[in-house]
Design a protein around this motif. Sequence first.
Motif, PDB file in Angstrom:
ATOM      1  N   VAL A 152     -24.740   1.358 -11.074  1.00  0.00           N
ATOM      2  CA  VAL A 152     -24.317   2.693 -10.652  1.00  0.00           C
ATOM      3  C   VAL A 152     -25.424   3.369  -9.852  1.00  0.00           C
ATOM      4  O   VAL A 152     -25.186   3.968  -8.798  1.00  0.00           O
ATOM      5  N   ALA A 153     -26.648   3.276 -10.358  1.00  0.00           N
ATOM      6  CA  ALA A 153     -27.786   3.923  -9.702  1.00  0.00           C
ATOM      7  C   ALA A 153     -29.062   3.221 -10.132  1.00  0.00           C
ATOM      8  O   ALA A 153     -29.126   2.611 -11.202  1.00  0.00           O
ATOM      9  N   ARG A 154     -30.049   3.312  -9.280  1.00  0.00           N
ATOM     10  CA  ARG A 154     -31.353   2.757  -9.619  1.00  0.00           C
ATOM     11  C   ARG A 154     -32.407   3.486  -8.821  1.00  0.00           C
ATOM     12  O   ARG A 154     -32.154   3.960  -7.705  1.00  0.00           O
ATOM     13  N   GLN A 155     -33.598   3.606  -9.374  1.00  0.00           N
ATOM     14  CA  GLN A 155     -34.714   4.207  -8.660  1.00  0.00           C
ATOM     15  C   GLN A 155     -35.997   3.495  -9.059  1.00  0.00           C
ATOM     16  O   GLN A 155     -36.128   3.008 -10.191  1.00  0.00           O
ATOM     17  N   VAL A 156     -36.907   3.408  -8.122  1.00  0.00           N
ATOM     18  CA  VAL A 156     -38.174   2.735  -8.364  1.00  0.00           C
ATOM     19  C   VAL A 156     -38.973   3.524  -9.396  1.00  0.00           C
ATOM     20  O   VAL A 156     -39.041   4.759  -9.349  1.00  0.00           O
ATOM     21  N   PRO A 203     -38.635  -3.693 -16.351  1.00  0.00           N
ATOM     22  CA  PRO A 203     -39.973  -3.913 -15.791  1.00  0.00           C
ATOM     23  C   PRO A 203     -40.019  -5.045 -14.776  1.00  0.00           C
ATOM     24  O   PRO A 203     -40.938  -5.858 -14.779  1.00  0.00           O
ATOM     25  N   LEU A 204     -39.018  -5.094 -13.905  1.00  0.00           N
ATOM     26  CA  LEU A 204     -38.967  -6.071 -12.828  1.00  0.00           C
ATOM     27  C   LEU A 204     -38.626  -5.350 -11.532  1.00  0.00           C
ATOM     28  O   LEU A 204     -37.878  -4.366 -11.543  1.00  0.00           O
ATOM     29  N   HIS A 205     -39.133  -5.858 -10.431  1.00  0.00           N
ATOM     30  CA  HIS A 205     -38.960  -5.191  -9.146  1.00  0.00           C
ATOM     31  C   HIS A 205     -37.780  -5.764  -8.358  1.00  0.00           C
ATOM     32  O   HIS A 205     -37.474  -6.950  -8.446  1.00  0.00           O
ATOM     33  N   GLY A 206     -37.141  -4.898  -7.571  1.00  0.00           N
ATOM     34  CA  GLY A 206     -36.149  -5.357  -6.621  1.00  0.00           C
ATOM     35  C   GLY A 206     -34.721  -5.045  -7.006  1.00  0.00           C
ATOM     36  O   GLY A 206     -34.339  -5.113  -8.182  1.00  0.00           O
ATOM     37  N   ALA A 263     -31.847  -5.596 -10.549  1.00  0.00           N
ATOM     38  CA  ALA A 263     -30.887  -4.658 -11.131  1.00  0.00           C
ATOM     39  C   ALA A 263     -29.504  -5.300 -11.190  1.00  0.00           C
ATOM     40  O   ALA A 263     -28.779  -5.150 -12.180  1.00  0.00           O
ATOM     41  N   HIS A 264     -29.137  -6.032 -10.151  1.00  0.00           N
ATOM     42  CA  HIS A 264     -27.843  -6.726 -10.146  1.00  0.00           C
ATOM     43  C   HIS A 264     -27.824  -7.839 -11.195  1.00  0.00           C
ATOM     44  O   HIS A 264     -26.805  -8.056 -11.868  1.00  0.00           O
ATOM     45  N   ASN A 265     -28.953  -8.537 -11.339  1.00  0.00           N
ATOM     46  CA  ASN A 265     -29.041  -9.537 -12.416  1.00  0.00           C
ATOM     47  C   ASN A 265     -28.842  -8.881 -13.776  1.00  0.00           C
ATOM     48  O   ASN A 265     -28.189  -9.435 -14.669  1.00  0.00           O
ATOM     49  N   ALA A 266     -29.420  -7.693 -13.938  1.00  0.00           N
ATOM     50  CA  ALA A 266     -29.296  -6.977 -15.208  1.00  0.00           C
ATOM     51  C   ALA A 266     -27.849  -6.593 -15.477  1.00  0.00           C
ATOM     52  O   ALA A 266     -27.368  -6.695 -16.618  1.00  0.00           O
ATOM     53  N   ALA A 267     -27.132  -6.148 -14.451  1.00  0.00           N
ATOM     54  CA  ALA A 267     -25.725  -5.791 -14.624  1.00  0.00           C
ATOM     55  C   ALA A 267     -24.907  -7.006 -15.046  1.00  0.00           C
ATOM     56  O   ALA A 267     -24.035  -6.921 -15.923  1.00  0.00           O
ATOM     57  N   VAL A 268     -25.189  -8.157 -14.437  1.00  0.00           N
ATOM     58  CA  VAL A 268     -24.489  -9.397 -14.782  1.00  0.00           C
ATOM     59  C   VAL A 268     -24.800  -9.795 -16.221  1.00  0.00           C
ATOM     60  O   VAL A 268     -23.901 -10.167 -16.995  1.00  0.00           O
ATOM     61  N   ALA A 269     -26.083  -9.724 -16.590  1.00  0.00           N
ATOM     62  CA  ALA A 269     -26.482 -10.091 -17.951  1.00  0.00           C
ATOM     63  C   ALA A 269     -25.826  -9.188 -18.991  1.00  0.00           C
ATOM     64  O   ALA A 269     -25.347  -9.651 -20.029  1.00  0.00           O
ATOM     65  N   ALA A 294     -37.592  -6.648  -1.718  1.00  0.00           N
ATOM     66  CA  ALA A 294     -38.180  -6.109  -2.944  1.00  0.00           C
ATOM     67  C   ALA A 294     -39.650  -5.761  -2.765  1.00  0.00           C
ATOM     68  O   ALA A 294     -40.127  -4.742  -3.285  1.00  0.00           O
ATOM     69  N   VAL A 295     -40.387  -6.582  -2.041  1.00  0.00           N
ATOM     70  CA  VAL A 295     -41.807  -6.303  -1.801  1.00  0.00           C
ATOM     71  C   VAL A 295     -41.969  -4.998  -1.045  1.00  0.00           C
ATOM     72  O   VAL A 295     -42.827  -4.163  -1.367  1.00  0.00           O
ATOM     73  N   GLY A 296     -41.121  -4.796  -0.040  1.00  0.00           N
ATOM     74  CA  GLY A 296     -41.194  -3.565   0.737  1.00  0.00           C
ATOM     75  C   GLY A 296     -40.873  -2.334  -0.076  1.00  0.00           C
ATOM     76  O   GLY A 296     -41.452  -1.257   0.136  1.00  0.00           O
ATOM     77  N   GLU A 297     -39.954  -2.485  -1.026  1.00  0.00           N
ATOM     78  CA  GLU A 297     -39.561  -1.348  -1.857  1.00  0.00           C
ATOM     79  C   GLU A 297     -40.592  -1.032  -2.934  1.00  0.00           C
ATOM     80  O   GLU A 297     -40.902   0.137  -3.194  1.00  0.00           O
ATOM     81  N   ALA A 298     -41.123  -2.068  -3.570  1.00  0.00           N
ATOM     82  CA  ALA A 298     -41.965  -1.856  -4.745  1.00  0.00           C
ATOM     83  C   ALA A 298     -43.420  -1.587  -4.416  1.00  0.00           C
ATOM     84  O   ALA A 298     -44.142  -0.965  -5.210  1.00  0.00           O
ATOM     85  N   PHE A 299     -43.890  -2.071  -3.266  1.00  0.00           N
ATOM     86  CA  PHE A 299     -45.306  -1.946  -2.927  1.00  0.00           C
ATOM     87  C   PHE A 299     -45.453  -1.329  -1.538  1.00  0.00           C
ATOM     88  O   PHE A 299     -44.670  -1.615  -0.639  1.00  0.00           O
ATOM     89  N   GLN A 300     -46.457  -0.524  -1.385  1.00  0.00           N
ATOM     90  CA  GLN A 300     -46.735   0.097  -0.089  1.00  0.00           C
ATOM     91  C   GLN A 300     -47.909  -0.617   0.579  1.00  0.00           C
ATOM     92  O   GLN A 300     -48.964  -0.035   0.840  1.00  0.00           O
ATOM     93  N   PHE A 301     -47.740  -1.909   0.841  1.00  0.00           N
ATOM     94  CA  PHE A 301     -48.818  -2.674   1.459  1.00  0.00           C
ATOM     95  C   PHE A 301     -48.968  -2.288   2.929  1.00  0.00           C
ATOM     96  O   PHE A 301     -47.985  -2.251   3.672  1.00  0.00           O
ATOM     97  N   SER A 302     -50.193  -2.030   3.322  1.00  0.00           N
ATOM     98  CA  SER A 302     -50.451  -1.784   4.740  1.00  0.00           C
ATOM     99  C   SER A 302     -50.531  -3.099   5.508  1.00  0.00           C
ATOM    100  O   SER A 302     -50.334  -3.140   6.726  1.00  0.00           O
ATOM    101  N   ARG A 303     -50.803  -4.171   4.769  1.00  0.00           N
ATOM    102  CA  ARG A 303     -50.948  -5.488   5.392  1.00  0.00           C
ATOM    103  C   ARG A 303     -50.635  -6.532   4.320  1.00  0.00           C
ATOM    104  O   ARG A 303     -51.318  -6.609   3.304  1.00  0.00           O
ATOM    105  N   LEU A 304     -49.594  -7.321   4.528  1.00  0.00           N
ATOM    106  CA  LEU A 304     -49.184  -8.318   3.549  1.00  0.00           C
ATOM    107  C   LEU A 304     -49.421  -9.714   4.107  1.00  0.00           C
ATOM    108  O   LEU A 304     -48.941 -10.051   5.192  1.00  0.00           O
ATOM    109  N   ILE A 305     -50.169 -10.508   3.350  1.00  0.00           N
ATOM    110  CA  ILE A 305     -50.471 -11.887   3.733  1.00  0.00           C
ATOM    111  C   ILE A 305     -49.625 -12.823   2.877  1.00  0.00           C
ATOM    112  O   ILE A 305     -49.589 -12.692   1.655  1.00  0.00           O
TER     113      ILE A 305
END
Length: 507
Positions: free
Chosen positions: A294-298, A320-323, A327-333, A395-406
Amino acid sequence: MSDNPGENDQPDPADPTDSFEEIIAAETTRDPDLAVIEAGSRTLRTQGGPPQADVPARPEDPEVDKALREVETELATRWGETKLEPSVTRIAALMDVLGDPQRSYPSIHITGTNGKTTTARMIEALLGAFELRTGRYTSPHVQSVTERISLDGAPISGERFVETYEDIKPYVEMVDGRQEHRLSFFEVLTGMAYAAFADAPVDVAVVEVGMGGSWDATNVIDGDVAVVTPIDLDHTDRLGETPGAIATEKAGIVKQDATVILAQQPVDAAQVLLKKAVDVNATVAREGLEFGVVARQVAVGGQLMTLRGLGGEYTEVYLPLHGAHQAHNAAVALAAVEAFFGVGAQRPEPLDIDTVRKAFAAVASPGRMEVVRRSPTVVLDAAHNPAGARVTAEAVGEAFQFSRLIGVVGASGDKNVRGLLEAFEPVFAEVVVTQNSSHRAMDADELAGIAVEVFGEDRVQVEPRLPDALEAAITLAEEEGEFAGGGVLVTGSVITVGEARLLLGRG
């Protein structure tokens, strides 16, 4: 840490990776897919934190460790998980001589392309929170083969793994002698899991398919609930080249009068799955219709969700998982566990909200968007196909504010590596290509050739040794300064993630 507990020879502590190649060399007589790459608890520059409880290290008892190695060596002489014969004949024969242990408990059977293991862990956590004794069988493992068989939410011990193998070994050899081909590695492990669950005994088994569904070795069970996570293109040489064709194989786990929990699917896959449900008189619950997010927020360390289940809404559920995919996995579970308890059918009321919250708050999924060190932040994710890579990149883009991702990428040669790299191209500033210890690993130079075509030569660095690749990526992430917000994502294969996890002190 030495290769065998109790040995006096210790590696030079000045070199944080000098034991890695020695350990890999010692594994030459064993299938790398089975091996635990004991690179020690030392880290690259910075400790990653305490080890996760549900990713076991080698047994501390030298005798148990020796016995476990002997079992791993014996298992490695069998067909590996990538060599398959589409048949359940051998595993059915093994179950028969064992007395059909898989029929002594109800089960929830899980198939799909991505998200199966995490969904299984969530289902296990929910069932355990409602005081049911669980058995969980998942694959592949991140670090230790014992991870694949869990009781009461924890991997069985090395000692119990050995005991279970020795218990069924005479029956395995009996079946081997009667069949054209010996039982495979995966078939033997499946037999071990089903026997261990019956011996425990468990109240319910949570079982993830190895590949496909209809002819997968796990499919000698009749799941009361069949779960299908999102289907996408993977293993196309064996399962089919369209989601619909792949769904035909995966629909094989849907049994007569079962309840089917369907994650959101491509249209052609959904059509196949729904037709199979009609054919066997199964009840269907579909994400987005009967249940969903229904809803989710970081939130700090994860996300806060409102889920709609078969029995109503569950608010303020922390995961306690990102992405979004988690959340969709949680709904299925949640829907799967509701269906198991008869919510929406025999009983109208939802599950106890506080118990649901407690269960989800305790969920862990090693190697899935897992942070293993800080400054710079290093994240591990076992994405190994384009669909998995796309949700990880988001998920990486949503959960972390990396200025540079390697990126550190080590992939298997039988995967759609170009598609995986293309999914990560928008989020990786640079990529360090490498290879893991598995015989299935794509050669680093071959992987680099594809990476250059996707990223351009200036954004690709080649480091065949994984320790060197991690070191190089950390150096690149630090170039903007300690507080600049650089990060590293290690991905491409479960094996790559498992080995990196050990190198970074999480095992």
